[in-house]
Scaffold this motif. Structure first.
Motif, mmCIF file in Angstrom:
data_model
loop_
_atom_site.group_PDB
_atom_site.id
_atom_site.type_symbol
_atom_site.label_atom_id
_atom_site.label_comp_id
_atom_site.label_asym_id
_atom_site.label_seq_id
_atom_site.Cartn_x
_atom_site.Cartn_y
_atom_site.Cartn_z
ATOM 1 N N MET A 1 54.388 -46.274 9.283
ATOM 2 C CA MET A 1 55.216 -46.884 8.238
ATOM 3 C C MET A 1 56.054 -48.016 8.835
ATOM 4 S SD MET A 1 56.605 -43.871 5.738
ATOM 5 C CE MET A 1 57.422 -42.964 7.043
ATOM 6 N N SER A 2 56.277 -49.042 8.047
ATOM 7 C CA SER A 2 57.117 -50.148 8.496
ATOM 8 C C SER A 2 58.473 -50.053 7.815
ATOM 9 C CB SER A 2 56.458 -51.483 8.181
ATOM 10 O OG SER A 2 56.158 -51.585 6.815
ATOM 11 N N LYS A 3 59.527 -50.139 8.628
ATOM 12 C CA LYS A 3 60.882 -50.023 8.102
ATOM 13 C C LYS A 3 61.205 -51.183 7.166
ATOM 14 C CE LYS A 3 63.093 -49.901 11.987
ATOM 15 N NZ LYS A 3 64.209 -49.827 12.946
ATOM 16 N N ILE A 4 62.048 -50.885 6.185
ATOM 17 C CA ILE A 4 62.553 -51.892 5.257
ATOM 18 C C ILE A 4 64.054 -51.990 5.481
ATOM 19 C CG2 ILE A 4 62.820 -52.517 2.834
ATOM 20 C CD1 ILE A 4 60.306 -50.664 2.345
ATOM 21 N N GLU A 5 64.519 -53.082 6.064
ATOM 22 C CA GLU A 5 65.930 -53.265 6.421
ATOM 23 C C GLU A 5 66.542 -54.324 5.513
ATOM 24 O OE1 GLU A 5 66.539 -52.587 10.993
ATOM 25 O OE2 GLU A 5 64.777 -53.864 10.738
ATOM 26 N N LYS A 6 67.497 -53.916 4.703
ATOM 27 C CA LYS A 6 68.103 -54.829 3.742
ATOM 28 C C LYS A 6 69.594 -54.516 3.598
ATOM 29 C CE LYS A 6 63.984 -55.664 0.887
ATOM 30 N NZ LYS A 6 63.444 -55.674 -0.497
ATOM 31 N N THR A 7 70.258 -55.216 2.680
ATOM 32 C CA THR A 7 71.631 -54.906 2.296
ATOM 33 C C THR A 7 71.695 -54.826 0.784
ATOM 34 O OG1 THR A 7 72.250 -57.245 2.267
ATOM 35 C CG2 THR A 7 72.643 -56.043 4.313
ATOM 36 N N VAL A 8 72.732 -54.135 0.295
ATOM 37 C CA VAL A 8 72.948 -54.010 -1.146
ATOM 38 C C VAL A 8 74.423 -54.264 -1.435
ATOM 39 C CG1 VAL A 8 73.295 -51.491 -1.031
ATOM 40 C CG2 VAL A 8 72.546 -52.547 -3.181
ATOM 41 N N GLU A 9 74.704 -54.930 -2.538
ATOM 42 C CA GLU A 9 76.083 -55.262 -2.913
ATOM 43 C C GLU A 9 76.656 -54.161 -3.798
ATOM 44 O OE1 GLU A 9 77.544 -58.044 -1.614
ATOM 45 O OE2 GLU A 9 75.620 -58.204 -0.559
ATOM 46 N N ILE A 10 77.904 -53.761 -3.508
ATOM 47 C CA ILE A 10 78.610 -52.736 -4.292
ATOM 48 C C ILE A 10 80.031 -53.222 -4.575
ATOM 49 C CG2 ILE A 10 77.243 -50.824 -3.328
ATOM 50 C CD1 ILE A 10 79.816 -50.227 -1.590
ATOM 51 N N PRO A 11 80.729 -52.617 -5.541
ATOM 52 C CA PRO A 11 82.067 -53.114 -5.892
ATOM 53 C C PRO A 11 83.209 -52.608 -5.010
ATOM 54 C CG PRO A 11 81.367 -51.421 -7.461
ATOM 55 C CD PRO A 11 80.193 -51.687 -6.561
ATOM 56 N N HIS A 12 83.002 -51.553 -4.221
ATOM 57 C CA HIS A 12 84.122 -50.915 -3.515
ATOM 58 C C HIS A 12 84.791 -51.860 -2.510
ATOM 59 C CE1 HIS A 12 86.587 -47.561 -2.520
ATOM 60 N NE2 HIS A 12 86.206 -47.523 -1.269
ATOM 61 N N GLY A 14 86.990 -54.306 -2.845
ATOM 62 C CA GLY A 14 87.013 -55.719 -3.175
ATOM 63 C C GLY A 14 85.650 -56.381 -3.174
ATOM 64 N N GLY A 15 84.623 -55.550 -3.118
ATOM 65 C CA GLY A 15 83.254 -56.037 -3.002
ATOM 66 C C GLY A 15 82.762 -55.851 -1.583
ATOM 67 N N SER A 16 81.658 -55.142 -1.420
ATOM 68 C CA SER A 16 81.144 -54.831 -0.086
ATOM 69 C C SER A 16 79.643 -55.052 -0.023
ATOM 70 C CB SER A 16 81.441 -53.367 0.279
ATOM 71 O OG SER A 16 82.822 -53.105 0.315
ATOM 72 N N THR A 17 79.171 -55.253 1.184
ATOM 73 C CA THR A 17 77.750 -55.310 1.489
ATOM 74 C C THR A 17 77.429 -54.105 2.366
ATOM 75 O OG1 THR A 17 77.760 -57.725 1.446
ATOM 76 C CG2 THR A 17 75.922 -56.675 2.576
ATOM 77 N N VAL A 18 76.468 -53.279 1.942
ATOM 78 C CA VAL A 18 76.093 -52.079 2.693
ATOM 79 C C VAL A 18 74.717 -52.286 3.315
ATOM 80 C CG1 VAL A 18 75.577 -49.609 2.554
ATOM 81 C CG2 VAL A 18 77.488 -50.565 1.239
ATOM 82 N N GLY A 19 74.644 -52.093 4.634
ATOM 83 C CA GLY A 19 73.370 -52.167 5.322
ATOM 84 C C GLY A 19 72.577 -50.892 5.112
ATOM 85 N N THR A 72 77.148 -53.398 7.515
ATOM 86 C CA THR A 72 78.044 -53.132 6.384
ATOM 87 C C THR A 72 79.364 -53.891 6.561
ATOM 88 O OG1 THR A 72 77.042 -50.992 5.938
ATOM 89 C CG2 THR A 72 79.294 -51.317 5.165
ATOM 90 N N ARG A 73 79.775 -54.573 5.491
ATOM 91 C CA ARG A 73 81.001 -55.371 5.513
ATOM 92 C C ARG A 73 81.776 -55.150 4.215
ATOM 93 N NH1 ARG A 73 79.103 -55.633 9.774
ATOM 94 N NH2 ARG A 73 78.491 -57.439 11.038
ATOM 95 N N SER A 74 83.103 -55.272 4.315
ATOM 96 C CA SER A 74 83.952 -55.163 3.125
ATOM 97 C C SER A 74 84.815 -56.407 2.990
ATOM 98 C CB SER A 74 84.848 -53.920 3.219
ATOM 99 O OG SER A 74 85.683 -53.995 4.365
ATOM 100 N N THR A 75 85.229 -56.687 1.747
ATOM 101 C CA THR A 75 86.160 -57.791 1.519
ATOM 102 C C THR A 75 87.552 -57.421 2.008
ATOM 103 O OG1 THR A 75 84.889 -58.537 -0.390
ATOM 104 C CG2 THR A 75 87.163 -59.287 -0.251
ATOM 105 N N TYR A 76 88.011 -56.209 1.678
ATOM 106 C CA TYR A 76 89.306 -55.740 2.174
ATOM 107 C C TYR A 76 89.214 -55.459 3.672
ATOM 108 C CZ TYR A 76 90.671 -54.886 -2.744
ATOM 109 O OH TYR A 76 90.961 -55.013 -4.077
#
Length: 295
Positions: A1-12, A14-19, A72-76
């Motif tokens: 299997m080949s890994k799928i590495e992405k990010t997803v945007e969420i509201p927590h 102040g707005g965050s990006t989760v790896g 993973t990154r957060s605005t706050y």
């Protein structure tokens, strides 16, 4: 299997990006097993699990990186383990996954427990590896756990001042984590983690994420007063060679999940603190059995 590495945007926060990393294409017919990595590591901690075809055919493997870790990154600018639990739940929602089992190593274990407390309808079971449900308490030290305050405070202090953009995490920190959590690693594995840490923790923003991750580890709240509200099955795996949290602590804390349909502790002979990395065969086999039983 080949890994799928992405990010997803969420509201927590102040707005965050989760790896996030999937082991392979998502299969809605399979249960999902969320993997939460340990202190200062990344989704790459679970490379042995991603490479296991038996585990990959039993569940969708989805690694979610907590705040302060990986991509993973957060605005706050500040966050806690509760925030990582909320972020993971929002990431699952954004990915269209309505329920999941959650496996966490060390800090991942107590994030998994927080997820189960916050969203009992989503979390169908938790697997805790080499973890603790306490704060860094005198009680836990009396039971043979490390002194997390003594270990972490010098690093918190050393990372207090801003640095230039040419700064990277010191090799000595990476070596200290690998030695404490895995009893040392091969030269090839050390080189892999040195490169990974340098990519994750560079410049002043990297310094700040590393400092907050260390503050969270040292200063977190304990869960003893809440564990009786976890209603899902719990499987706790703990290694006899764990240098951070003791088997004696795990034996006491597993009894605090008094309303779980089953709360069981399995001792892994020779297992290190980062148990999924030191003993992947035992961990993967236990995960498959856990999923078969409860999915």
């Amino acid at each position: 299997m080949s890994k799928i590495e992405k990010t997803v945007e969420i509201p927590h926060l102040g707005g965050s990006t989760v790896g996030y990393t999937f082991a392979g294409p998502y299969d809605p017919a399979l249960p999902t097993l969320v993997l939460i990595n340990s202190y200062t590591t990344s989704a790459d901690l679970y490379r042995p699990q991603f490479a296991d075809p038996a585990l990959g055919s039993a569940a969708n493997l989805l690694a979610l990186e907590p705040y302060g870790h990986g991509r993973t990154r957060s605005t706050y600018p500040h966050f806690t383990f509760w925030d990582s639990a909320i972020a993971n739940l929002q990431a699952l929602e954004a990915l269209g996954i309505r329920e999941a089992f959650v496996l966490g190593t060390s800090q991942g274990g107590w994030v998994a427990a927080r997820m189960a407390l916050l969203a009992p309808d989503v979390v169908k079971g938790i697997m805790a590896l080499g973890t603790s449900m306490d704060f860094e308490s005198p009680r836990s030290r009396d039971l043979g756990c490390w002194d997390g305050v003594e270990f972490n405070t010098p690093l918190v202090d050393a990372l207090a001042d801003p640095v230039g953009e040419d700064w990277v995490v010191p090799d000595e920190l990476v070596d200290a984590v690998l030695d404490t959590a895995l009893g040392g690693v091969s030269d090839e594995e050390r080189d892999f983690w040195l490169a990974t840490y340098r990519a994750n923790y560079s410049g002043d923003a990297g310094r700040h994420r590393l400092r907050l991750s260390t503050v969270n580890l040292r200063d977190r709240d304990g869960l003893h007063g809440r564990l009786d509200e976890i209603r899902c099955p719990v499987l706790w795996l703990h290694g006899t060679a764990d240098q951070v949290y003791s088997v004696a602590n795990a034996q006491e804390e597993i009894g605090m999940f008094t309303r779980s349909p089953e709360a069981r502790l399995e001792i892994i002979e020779g297992g290190q603190h980062f148990l999924s990395a030191s003993h992947p065969e035992e961990v993967d086999s236990a995960a498959i059995d856990f999923l078969k039983r409860w999915a």
